[in-house]
Motif scaffolding. Sequence first.
Motif, PDB file in Angstrom:
ATOM      1  N   ALA A 285      42.355  39.592  54.551  1.00 42.59           N
ATOM      2  CA  ALA A 285      42.943  40.918  54.335  1.00 42.59           C
ATOM      3  C   ALA A 285      44.440  40.886  54.639  1.00 42.59           C
ATOM      4  O   ALA A 285      45.249  41.436  53.886  1.00 42.59           O
ATOM      5  CB  ALA A 285      42.241  41.954  55.205  1.00 42.59           C
ATOM      6  N   ILE A 286      44.811  40.206  55.730  1.00 45.93           N
ATOM      7  CA  ILE A 286      46.235  40.102  56.087  1.00 45.93           C
ATOM      8  C   ILE A 286      46.994  39.421  54.950  1.00 45.93           C
ATOM      9  O   ILE A 286      48.066  39.866  54.533  1.00 45.93           O
ATOM     10  CB  ILE A 286      46.409  39.312  57.406  1.00 45.93           C
ATOM     11  N   PHE A 287      46.393  38.352  54.414  1.00 43.71           N
ATOM     12  CA  PHE A 287      46.980  37.623  53.280  1.00 43.71           C
ATOM     13  C   PHE A 287      47.179  38.571  52.101  1.00 43.71           C
ATOM     14  O   PHE A 287      48.254  38.642  51.513  1.00 43.71           O
ATOM     15  CB  PHE A 287      46.014  36.486  52.921  1.00 43.71           C
ATOM     16  N   GLY A 288      46.149  39.339  51.785  1.00 45.31           N
ATOM     17  CA  GLY A 288      46.232  40.277  50.665  1.00 45.31           C
ATOM     18  C   GLY A 288      47.320  41.316  50.874  1.00 45.31           C
ATOM     19  O   GLY A 288      48.182  41.512  50.012  1.00 45.31           O
ATOM     20  N   TYR A 289      47.304  41.946  52.049  1.00 46.20           N
ATOM     21  CA  TYR A 289      48.304  42.982  52.337  1.00 46.20           C
ATOM     22  C   TYR A 289      49.711  42.380  52.292  1.00 46.20           C
ATOM     23  O   TYR A 289      50.638  42.981  51.750  1.00 46.20           O
ATOM     24  CB  TYR A 289      48.075  43.598  53.723  1.00 46.20           C
ATOM     25  N   ALA A 290      49.857  41.188  52.875  1.00 41.75           N
ATOM     26  CA  ALA A 290      51.189  40.572  52.944  1.00 41.75           C
ATOM     27  C   ALA A 290      51.703  40.282  51.541  1.00 41.75           C
ATOM     28  O   ALA A 290      52.856  40.586  51.222  1.00 41.75           O
ATOM     29  CB  ALA A 290      51.125  39.296  53.776  1.00 41.75           C
TER      30      ALA A 290
ATOM     31  N   LEU B  42      48.185  38.274  41.896  1.00 42.42           N
ATOM     32  CA  LEU B  42      46.929  37.575  41.679  1.00 42.42           C
ATOM     33  C   LEU B  42      46.426  36.977  42.994  1.00 42.42           C
ATOM     34  O   LEU B  42      45.267  37.150  43.372  1.00 42.42           O
ATOM     35  CB  LEU B  42      47.144  36.486  40.638  1.00 42.42           C
ATOM     36  N   LEU B  43      47.343  36.308  43.708  1.00 42.08           N
ATOM     37  CA  LEU B  43      46.962  35.716  44.990  1.00 42.08           C
ATOM     38  C   LEU B  43      46.555  36.801  45.976  1.00 42.08           C
ATOM     39  O   LEU B  43      45.563  36.675  46.688  1.00 42.08           O
ATOM     40  CB  LEU B  43      48.148  34.946  45.560  1.00 42.08           C
ATOM     41  N   GLY B  44      47.332  37.876  46.006  1.00 40.78           N
ATOM     42  CA  GLY B  44      47.011  38.992  46.887  1.00 40.78           C
ATOM     43  C   GLY B  44      45.632  39.527  46.567  1.00 40.78           C
ATOM     44  O   GLY B  44      44.824  39.784  47.456  1.00 40.78           O
ATOM     45  N   SER B  45      45.342  39.649  45.276  1.00 38.81           N
ATOM     46  CA  SER B  45      44.030  40.137  44.858  1.00 38.81           C
ATOM     47  C   SER B  45      42.914  39.238  45.347  1.00 38.81           C
ATOM     48  O   SER B  45      41.859  39.713  45.750  1.00 38.81           O
ATOM     49  CB  SER B  45      43.945  40.210  43.337  1.00 38.81           C
ATOM     50  N   PHE B  46      43.152  37.935  45.291  1.00 38.56           N
ATOM     51  CA  PHE B  46      42.137  37.019  45.814  1.00 38.56           C
ATOM     52  C   PHE B  46      41.889  37.329  47.284  1.00 38.56           C
ATOM     53  O   PHE B  46      40.752  37.358  47.745  1.00 38.56           O
ATOM     54  CB  PHE B  46      42.585  35.560  45.640  1.00 38.56           C
ATOM     55  N   GLY B  47      42.974  37.555  48.023  1.00 35.49           N
ATOM     56  CA  GLY B  47      42.838  37.878  49.443  1.00 35.49           C
ATOM     57  C   GLY B  47      42.002  39.130  49.656  1.00 35.49           C
ATOM     58  O   GLY B  47      41.064  39.148  50.452  1.00 35.49           O
ATOM     59  N   TYR B  48      42.324  40.182  48.905  1.00 36.21           N
ATOM     60  CA  TYR B  48      41.570  41.430  49.031  1.00 36.21           C
ATOM     61  C   TYR B  48      40.112  41.223  48.633  1.00 36.21           C
ATOM     62  O   TYR B  48      39.202  41.649  49.329  1.00 36.21           O
ATOM     63  CB  TYR B  48      42.153  42.493  48.102  1.00 36.21           C
ATOM     64  N   LEU B  49      39.921  40.545  47.464  1.00 33.37           N
ATOM     65  CA  LEU B  49      38.557  40.370  46.969  1.00 33.37           C
ATOM     66  C   LEU B  49      37.701  39.606  47.976  1.00 33.37           C
ATOM     67  O   LEU B  49      36.551  39.966  48.228  1.00 33.37           O
ATOM     68  CB  LEU B  49      38.574  39.633  45.623  1.00 33.37           C
ATOM     69  N   GLY B  50      38.295  38.561  48.559  1.00 36.40           N
ATOM     70  CA  GLY B  50      37.563  37.793  49.562  1.00 36.40           C
ATOM     71  C   GLY B  50      37.139  38.688  50.716  1.00 36.40           C
ATOM     72  O   GLY B  50      35.984  38.659  51.163  1.00 36.40           O
ATOM     73  N   ALA B  51      38.082  39.528  51.185  1.00 35.72           N
ATOM     74  CA  ALA B  51      37.769  40.428  52.302  1.00 35.72           C
ATOM     75  C   ALA B  51      36.714  41.441  51.887  1.00 35.72           C
ATOM     76  O   ALA B  51      35.777  41.735  52.634  1.00 35.72           O
ATOM     77  CB  ALA B  51      39.039  41.132  52.771  1.00 35.72           C
ATOM     78  N   TYR B  52      36.838  41.975  50.661  1.00 37.07           N
ATOM     79  CA  TYR B  52      35.861  42.959  50.177  1.00 37.07           C
ATOM     80  C   TYR B  52      34.461  42.350  50.114  1.00 37.07           C
ATOM     81  O   TYR B  52      33.478  42.986  50.494  1.00 37.07           O
ATOM     82  CB  TYR B  52      36.217  43.438  48.767  1.00 37.07           C
ATOM     83  N   ILE B  53      34.374  41.113  49.586  1.00 37.32           N
ATOM     84  CA  ILE B  53      33.059  40.485  49.418  1.00 37.32           C
ATOM     85  C   ILE B  53      32.354  40.373  50.764  1.00 37.32           C
ATOM     86  O   ILE B  53      31.211  40.807  50.920  1.00 37.32           O
ATOM     87  CB  ILE B  53      33.192  39.071  48.796  1.00 37.32           C
TER      88      ILE B  53
END
Lengths: 247, 476
Positions: free
Chosen positions: B99-104, B369-380
């Motif tokens: 999530a931190i990765f995604g937000y950042a 795209l990378l941020g989205s991966f971060g969010y998606l990982g956290a969401y999953i």
Amino acid sequence: MTYRPVNAGSNTVSNPLRILEVVARFGTGTTAKEITDTLQMAPATAYRMLNALVGDEYLVRTSDLRGFALGHAISGLITAATPPTVPTAARAVIEEFRRGNRFTVHLFMFRNASLRIADEDPYYPLRSAYEMLRYPHASAAGKLMLAELDDLSASLPGGQLAKLTAHTITNRAKLEEQLEEIRFNGEASEVNEMEQGSSSLALPVRMPNGSVGAALCLSGPSERFAAIYEHADAARELTVQLAPLLF
Amino acid sequence: MEGLRRRKLSFLPVFAQAVAAVAPAGAMTVIPALVFPSLVFGSTGPNLVLTFGLAMAIMVLVSLTLRPMAKRMAAVSGLYSYTAKGLGPRTAITVGWSAIFGYALVAMASLLVVGTYVAQLFINLGVPLADPRVVMVPVVLLAAGAACLLMVRGIQISAWFTLLIESISIAVITVLMIVYFAFNAPKVSFTSVFTWSGNFDSLWIGIVVAVSAFVGFESPTTLGGEAYKPFVSVPRAIMWTPIVTGVLYLLSASAQDVALTGAPLSIAASSTPLSDLFAHTSPVFASVLDLGIAASWFACSIASVNALVRIFFCMGREGVAPRVVGRTHPVFRTPSMAILFVMPVVTIVPVVVIISGASPAQGLVTLFLLGSFGYLGAYIIASASMPFFLRRIGEATFGSWVLGAATTLALGAVLWEATAESIRAGSMQIFAYAALLLASVIYALILRLRLPGRLSSVGIYDETRESDLYQGKTLP
């Protein structure tokens, strides 16, 4: 109190109240399972209601999130619904004071921003009990209570203040002004404002923290208001005596 | 949770936090255009409306899955706290990092957009710029500084500010779009809105990019401690944000589909396509649009970092991140140390991208795209933890298992397909995220072996206090 099985769908308004009652009875840490078992309610229904009650803070979850306890929001209901109890010792000193003068003496307690009759004068019962409780801006005890509140909206609904007699204060600015005086003088009075021809004087009974929790009220015919006021010092002494007995 | 101002934030700022983190005004103008020319891999773009519709459906599913947890726990670090309760502290570390990765990354991308669009604003106003980078770098630095100030000052102020910006931007952009179509109505053809190019491969990656237009909607879950009536306001905010923003996106995606289909290739492939498109009609329109977009992304950077620092702050308090980031500002009661740690990193990346001379559009796609991966990982992982969370507190239902499984599978499918597609296309971005995941697992393992005590303190949240309980005292 007996718990009959509840058909969850039949009366959805009562079910949250039943849940509150179970938590009140079982105490802090009551689990969702205990509630569904006791009320024989469908779990999904119970969880939905529990979450709604937690959302509005009538209930809170304990630290492990499994258990429930009564939340601070419920205190408004409990306080307003519970009649005040006045210890016998307090009743006795008020009774003694009544014998010493010819005026009416009532004791009111403040509960959740409303007045409650705590000790009614047995010789001269309140003639306008409903108005006393409903229109605090027109009575001496009511004004004493309003003077204690930070926010008047809980006690005085918006819009026009009810005009009970020609002397009732209906102007909010004027009322605020008088409340300021009451806070300064530590007493409230009313002449013909609640009922034409009758007047009263209210003196504060203070709780240990200094805030006013009750009002000792002397009333009589308006033409004798000066005579009522002569008893103010004696009444004030009584309130000091009453304070530790009541709070 | 000591140090933060407790239970003071009313519903509107909580909702504002979600809306700002999503940055609908900015996203509705920038992201469809990124999906459209399929800048990602240069293939034919999938149907824009379908892509956004599917992304919206998935995000609504995620919000439905997060909601039961938001109703039960006043989390200060969002998905991280939920996962700690559901699947345990080690998994939570991975979610937290993800999530931190995604937000950042979204915060970095936001600052980059701010720079790009302010430079574009100068161009549209006719200011001669020899090199737009001369404007972009100072703008990014200035924006980062202002964001820092607002965040340290307090979430109340930054939330109101962001809500104001968003509302104005959305209004401006909507009006501009209506005006544009009114001017160009005779030339417009709506057939492409409903045309399906039949390209499934790019659909997946398109969905991931479209999802990045929604991410951030869960950020109020970091305000559980600060929100007034958190068990009402937080679930409500995360439920409505994807719906409201989704509708905005569908409208704007259809509009842009029409507009960009008819546009020359140079515009469709530009970094600021919508602005270029408007510049053809009127430079003043285009300038107003630029300002609205820049403002919205500025708000987005604030909201993303606001959410990020609350997770980081919690980790600091728990001892799984440097203790110093767990300090709050003595007066403003905000996680100021975490903000001061994070902001330089978030600022330096867009500055480097700009100075390196890379195409801002390509930089944006990579960051989003990378941020989205971060969010998606956290969401999953957070979605998967929902039924376990409920089981742990004795409130699991059959429905919660079904919902948790459905959301996890749907997200997993999107992530899997997007990963496969991106690897096929020769993009190595996904490995950066994979490396992060691996690092988080190793870090959690080290913690478990060396500092099990700290790991067990993971998952702190705003617990019930004495003052929340019924005291048995009468109210005067």
